[in-house]
Scaffold this motif. Structure first.
Motif, PDB file in Angstrom:
ATOM      1  N   HIS A 260      -3.530   5.800  -2.342  1.00  0.00           N
ATOM      2  CA  HIS A 260      -4.518   6.580  -1.606  1.00  0.00           C
ATOM      3  C   HIS A 260      -3.839   7.779  -0.969  1.00  0.00           C
ATOM      4  N   MET A 261      -4.651   8.798  -0.667  1.00  0.00           N
ATOM      5  CA  MET A 261      -4.167   9.976   0.039  1.00  0.00           C
ATOM      6  C   MET A 261      -4.719   9.967   1.465  1.00  0.00           C
ATOM      7  N   ILE A 262      -3.902  10.372   2.407  1.00  0.00           N
ATOM      8  CA  ILE A 262      -4.323  10.649   3.775  1.00  0.00           C
ATOM      9  C   ILE A 262      -4.207  12.159   3.953  1.00  0.00           C
ATOM     10  N   VAL A 263      -5.300  12.804   4.387  1.00  0.00           N
ATOM     11  CA  VAL A 263      -5.341  14.270   4.405  1.00  0.00           C
ATOM     12  C   VAL A 263      -5.594  14.785   5.821  1.00  0.00           C
ATOM     13  N   PRO A 264      -4.561  15.282   6.497  1.00  0.00           N
ATOM     14  CA  PRO A 264      -4.771  15.927   7.793  1.00  0.00           C
ATOM     15  C   PRO A 264      -5.419  17.303   7.596  1.00  0.00           C
ATOM     16  N   VAL A 265      -6.406  17.608   8.414  1.00  0.00           N
ATOM     17  CA  VAL A 265      -7.093  18.898   8.346  1.00  0.00           C
ATOM     18  C   VAL A 265      -7.197  19.452   9.761  1.00  0.00           C
ATOM     19  N   PRO A 266      -6.510  20.535  10.070  1.00  0.00           N
ATOM     20  CA  PRO A 266      -6.603  21.092  11.426  1.00  0.00           C
ATOM     21  C   PRO A 266      -8.011  21.609  11.706  1.00  0.00           C
TER      22      PRO A 266
ATOM     23  N   VAL B 251      -9.024   9.536  -1.766  1.00  0.00           N
ATOM     24  CA  VAL B 251      -8.702   9.962  -0.407  1.00  0.00           C
ATOM     25  C   VAL B 251      -9.203   8.865   0.527  1.00  0.00           C
ATOM     26  N   ALA B 252      -8.274   8.151   1.132  1.00  0.00           N
ATOM     27  CA  ALA B 252      -8.662   7.051   2.011  1.00  0.00           C
ATOM     28  C   ALA B 252      -9.191   7.556   3.337  1.00  0.00           C
ATOM     29  N   LEU B 253      -8.652   8.726   3.795  1.00  0.00           N
ATOM     30  CA  LEU B 253      -9.033   9.191   5.118  1.00  0.00           C
ATOM     31  C   LEU B 253      -8.669  10.655   5.288  1.00  0.00           C
ATOM     32  N   TYR B 254      -9.610  11.415   5.818  1.00  0.00           N
ATOM     33  CA  TYR B 254      -9.340  12.762   6.316  1.00  0.00           C
ATOM     34  C   TYR B 254      -9.114  12.658   7.821  1.00  0.00           C
ATOM     35  N   VAL B 255      -8.124  13.387   8.316  1.00  0.00           N
ATOM     36  CA  VAL B 255      -7.752  13.286   9.737  1.00  0.00           C
ATOM     37  C   VAL B 255      -7.861  14.654  10.398  1.00  0.00           C
ATOM     38  N   PRO B 256      -8.852  14.872  11.260  1.00  0.00           N
ATOM     39  CA  PRO B 256      -8.918  16.136  12.015  1.00  0.00           C
ATOM     40  C   PRO B 256      -7.759  16.207  13.011  1.00  0.00           C
ATOM     41  N   THR B 257      -6.969  17.269  12.945  1.00  0.00           N
ATOM     42  CA  THR B 257      -5.792  17.396  13.803  1.00  0.00           C
ATOM     43  C   THR B 257      -5.886  18.649  14.665  1.00  0.00           C
TER      44      THR B 257
ATOM     45  N   THR C 220       9.307  -5.844  -1.057  1.00  0.00           N
ATOM     46  CA  THR C 220      10.129  -5.538   0.111  1.00  0.00           C
ATOM     47  C   THR C 220       9.332  -4.910   1.242  1.00  0.00           C
ATOM     48  N   TYR C 221       8.270  -4.171   0.892  1.00  0.00           N
ATOM     49  CA  TYR C 221       7.514  -3.403   1.883  1.00  0.00           C
ATOM     50  C   TYR C 221       6.025  -3.721   1.792  1.00  0.00           C
ATOM     51  N   ASP C 222       5.359  -3.654   2.948  1.00  0.00           N
ATOM     52  CA  ASP C 222       3.902  -3.769   2.992  1.00  0.00           C
ATOM     53  C   ASP C 222       3.236  -2.405   2.870  1.00  0.00           C
ATOM     54  N   LEU C 223       3.920  -1.370   3.385  1.00  0.00           N
ATOM     55  CA  LEU C 223       3.322  -0.043   3.469  1.00  0.00           C
ATOM     56  C   LEU C 223       4.375   1.018   3.188  1.00  0.00           C
ATOM     57  N   VAL C 224       4.027   1.947   2.314  1.00  0.00           N
ATOM     58  CA  VAL C 224       4.858   3.116   2.052  1.00  0.00           C
ATOM     59  C   VAL C 224       4.057   4.353   2.453  1.00  0.00           C
ATOM     60  N   LEU C 225       4.663   5.202   3.261  1.00  0.00           N
ATOM     61  CA  LEU C 225       4.043   6.464   3.663  1.00  0.00           C
ATOM     62  C   LEU C 225       4.926   7.600   3.159  1.00  0.00           C
ATOM     63  N   ILE C 226       4.343   8.485   2.356  1.00  0.00           N
ATOM     64  CA  ILE C 226       5.072   9.590   1.742  1.00  0.00           C
ATOM     65  C   ILE C 226       4.635  10.890   2.392  1.00  0.00           C
ATOM     66  N   ASP C 227       5.598  11.621   2.936  1.00  0.00           N
ATOM     67  CA  ASP C 227       5.331  12.936   3.526  1.00  0.00           C
ATOM     68  C   ASP C 227       5.508  13.979   2.433  1.00  0.00           C
TER      69      ASP C 227
ATOM     70  N   ASN D  98       0.845  -1.190   0.000  1.00  0.00           N
ATOM     71  CA  ASN D  98       0.000   0.000   0.000  1.00  0.00           C
ATOM     72  C   ASN D  98       0.884   1.245   0.000  1.00  0.00           C
ATOM     73  N   ILE D  99       0.607   2.180  -0.917  1.00  0.00           N
ATOM     74  CA  ILE D  99       1.345   3.440  -0.987  1.00  0.00           C
ATOM     75  C   ILE D  99       0.393   4.560  -0.609  1.00  0.00           C
ATOM     76  N   LEU D 100       0.696   5.234   0.504  1.00  0.00           N
ATOM     77  CA  LEU D 100      -0.145   6.301   1.016  1.00  0.00           C
ATOM     78  C   LEU D 100       0.649   7.594   1.030  1.00  0.00           C
ATOM     79  N   THR D 101       0.099   8.646   0.452  1.00  0.00           N
ATOM     80  CA  THR D 101       0.727   9.954   0.515  1.00  0.00           C
ATOM     81  C   THR D 101      -0.064  10.838   1.461  1.00  0.00           C
ATOM     82  N   VAL D 102       0.638  11.387   2.453  1.00  0.00           N
ATOM     83  CA  VAL D 102       0.019  12.279   3.431  1.00  0.00           C
ATOM     84  C   VAL D 102       0.159  13.694   2.876  1.00  0.00           C
ATOM     85  N   PHE D 103      -0.983  14.322   2.585  1.00  0.00           N
ATOM     86  CA  PHE D 103      -0.952  15.552   1.797  1.00  0.00           C
ATOM     87  C   PHE D 103      -1.911  16.609   2.338  1.00  0.00           C
TER      88      PHE D 103
END
Length: 256
Positions: free
Chosen positions: A139-145, A173-179, A114-121, A2-7
Motif C-alpha cells: 500500500h501507499m501512504i500519501v502525505p498532502v500538504p 493508496v491506503a491513506l492520504y494524510v493532510p500535513t 522478521t518484520y511486521d511492518l516495513v515503511l519505505i521513505d 505489511n509493506i507501506l511506501t510513503v510517497f
C-alpha cells in the motif's frame, strides 16, 4: 508483513516525518518495524541520528545487483536500512535492466518472518528509486500538504499511480494524510475541505507545530522520544492510529 511506501513526488509534503514518527509509534505498540530510506538525500537516516553510512549499507546492491537486504542499523528500537548520497547512482544503473524495479520487493519477502511492518521513505521524484519503492509496496501512504501546492500535485500523483498499477494491479493508496495544517488559515481550511471532498481514505490532518518537529529532527530523535506527552506527540499518535486502522494492523492497546 505489511509493506507501506510513503510517497509524494513533490518535496516538502512531510514524507520523512510521517515515516519516522509512524514507524516509531507503531514499534512502541509491539510492531517489529523496518524503515528503508530510499532518498539519496538521506533525511530519514539523519533524522534518526544515524551517520557514517557506507553505500553497501543502503539498498544500492538490491536495486543494481539483485542482492539481499544488507544488515540494518538500529535506531531507537527501529531497524533501518539507511541511505547515502551515492544511492543516486542506482538511478542510471537500474534503467534498462529487466526486473530491476521488482528487486526490493523480492528482497523484502525474504525477511517476511522478521518484520511486521516495513515503511519505505520514497524520494521526492518520479525516478527509478521511486518506482522501486512503489513496486515493493502493498500500500501507499500519501502525505498532502494543506497548501495550493498539495492540490497542484494531485494530477501527477494520479498519473504515477496509474503507471505503477500497470505493474502491480493490486497496489492501493491506503491513506492520504493532510500535513502542515494550520486551522487558523482560511487557505488551509479550504484546501482541507477540497481534500475531504476528493480523496479517500483521508487521515485526520496533522497540524503544523514547527518548533518540536524541528528540534526533534535536530536531536535525531522521534517526537515520541524527544517530547513525549506533548501536543505534537498527540498529533503523531493519532496519525499512527489512522495508519494502523487503514492497513489493518493490530497493535497492543491501540496506537493512540
Amino acid at each position: 508483513m505489511n509493506i507501506l511506501t510513503v510517497f509524494n513526488h513533490a518535496g516538502g509534503a512531510g514524507k520523512t516525518s510521517v515515516t519516522r514518527e509512524v514507524g516509531y509509534e507503531l514499534s512502541r505498540q509491539g510492531q517489529r518495524v523496518l524503515l528503508i530510506d530510499l532518498d539519496p538525500q538521506a533525511n530519514l537516516t539523519g533524522w534518526l541520528g544515524v551517520s557514517g553510512v557506507e553505500r553497501e549499507e543502503t539498498v544500492y546492491g538490491v536495486a543494481v545487483d539483485g542482492a539481499s537486504l544488507p544488515a540494518p542499523r538500529q535506531a531507537h528500537g527501529l531497524a533501518l536500512i539507511p541511505s547515502h548520497v551515492s544511492l543516486a547512482l542506482a538511478e542510471n544503473q537500474m534503467m534498462g535492466r529487466v526486473g530491476a524495479h521488482a528487486r526490493l520487493r523480492r528482497a523484502l519477502l525474504e525477511v517476511s518472518d522478521t518484520y511486521d511492518l516495513v515503511l519505505i521513505d520514497s524520494p521526492p521524484s518520479l525516478g527509478q528509486l521511486s518506482i522501486l519503492g512503489a513496486i515493493a509496496a502493498d500500500h501507499m501512504i500519501v502525505p498532502v500538504p494543506t497548501r495550493q501546492k498539495g492540490l497542484d500535485a494531485l494530477p501527477g500523483l494520479t498519473e504515477a499511480f496509474q503507471e505503477y498499477r500497470d505493474v502491480r494491479p493490486d497496489l492501493t493508496v491506503a491513506l492520504y494524510v493532510p500535513t502542515l495544517y494550520d486551522a487558523r488559515r482560511l487557505h488551509d481550511r479550504e484546501v482541507l475541505a477540497a481534500l475531504q471532498e476528493n480523496l479517500a481514505p483521508l487521515a485526520r490532518p496533522v497540524p503544523q507545530r514547527e518548533a518540536v518537529w524541528l528540534d526533534s529532527t535536530t536531536a535525531g530523535q522521534p517526537v515520541g522520544l524527544y517530547a513525549p506527552g506533548s501536543p505534537v506527540h498527540g498529533d503523531v499518535r493519532r496519525l499512527a492510529e489512522d495508519v494502523a486502522q487503514a492497513v489493518g494492523l493490530k497493535v497492543r492497546g491501540g496506537a493512540a
